[in-house]
Write a protein that holds these residues in place. Structure first.
Motif, PDB file in Angstrom:
ATOM      1  N   PHE A  12       5.326   4.965 -10.597  1.00  0.00           N
ATOM      2  CA  PHE A  12       4.782   3.741 -10.002  1.00  0.00           C
ATOM      3  C   PHE A  12       3.901   2.986 -10.984  1.00  0.00           C
ATOM      4  N   CYS A  47      -0.636  -8.434  -4.280  1.00  0.00           N
ATOM      5  CA  CYS A  47      -0.045  -8.578  -2.951  1.00  0.00           C
ATOM      6  C   CYS A  47       0.527  -7.256  -2.453  1.00  0.00           C
ATOM      7  N   VAL A  48       1.178  -6.511  -3.323  1.00  0.00           N
ATOM      8  CA  VAL A  48       1.713  -5.201  -2.939  1.00  0.00           C
ATOM      9  C   VAL A  48       0.580  -4.248  -2.599  1.00  0.00           C
ATOM     10  N   LEU A  49      -0.482  -4.256  -3.403  1.00  0.00           N
ATOM     11  CA  LEU A  49      -1.633  -3.402  -3.137  1.00  0.00           C
ATOM     12  C   LEU A  49      -2.300  -3.769  -1.815  1.00  0.00           C
ATOM     13  N   GLY A  51      -0.891  -5.182   0.768  1.00  0.00           N
ATOM     14  CA  GLY A  51       0.009  -4.746   1.831  1.00  0.00           C
ATOM     15  C   GLY A  51      -0.077  -3.258   2.087  1.00  0.00           C
ATOM     16  N   ALA A  52      -0.185  -2.470   1.022  1.00  0.00           N
ATOM     17  CA  ALA A  52      -0.300  -1.020   1.183  1.00  0.00           C
ATOM     18  C   ALA A  52      -1.614  -0.642   1.849  1.00  0.00           C
ATOM     19  N   VAL A  53      -2.696  -1.304   1.469  1.00  0.00           N
ATOM     20  CA  VAL A  53      -4.002  -1.009   2.069  1.00  0.00           C
ATOM     21  C   VAL A  53      -4.018  -1.406   3.543  1.00  0.00           C
ATOM     22  N   GLY A  55      -1.414  -1.790   5.556  1.00  0.00           N
ATOM     23  CA  GLY A  55      -0.495  -0.904   6.275  1.00  0.00           C
ATOM     24  C   GLY A  55      -1.086   0.474   6.505  1.00  0.00           C
ATOM     25  N   GLY A  56      -1.761   1.015   5.505  1.00  0.00           N
ATOM     26  CA  GLY A  56      -2.405   2.311   5.663  1.00  0.00           C
ATOM     27  C   GLY A  56      -3.516   2.267   6.688  1.00  0.00           C
ATOM     28  N   SER A  60      -3.519   4.404  10.155  1.00  0.00           N
ATOM     29  CA  SER A  60      -4.598   5.342  10.487  1.00  0.00           C
ATOM     30  C   SER A  60      -5.276   4.960  11.800  1.00  0.00           C
TER      31      SER A  60
END
Length: 84
Positions: A12, A47-49, A51-53, A55-56, A60
């Protein structure tokens, strides 16, 4: 298992570096009050980061609300055959 996670993380990182290196164009990001100049690769990675944050965090939150919805009687295991 640790080595596999390290290899996946390295892949990654390499994908992110190549994405940033191959997209050197400068773009303008207009946020209504503020205008930023940034490289396209950096904007894509952010933007990907984001989205990951997000989404996580949503995943949770949904896990925490599912655990809170379980009644207490379902959490305890009744002991059979024992008297006090």
């Amino acid at each position: 298992m640790r080595a596999l996670k390290a290899i996946i993380a390295l892949l990654f990182v390499l994908a992110g570096i190549s994405l940033g290196a191959l997209n050197q164009q400068t773009i303008s990001i207009d946020l209504f009050f503020v205008r930023y100049q940034a490289h396209l690769g950096l904007a894509l990675l952010l933007c990907v980061l984001a989205g990951a944050v997000i989404g996580g965090a949503l995943a949770s939150i949904s896990l925490l609300t599912d655990k809170a919805a379980v009644p207490k009687s379902a959490k305890t295991i009744p002991e059979s055959g024992k008297s006090a």
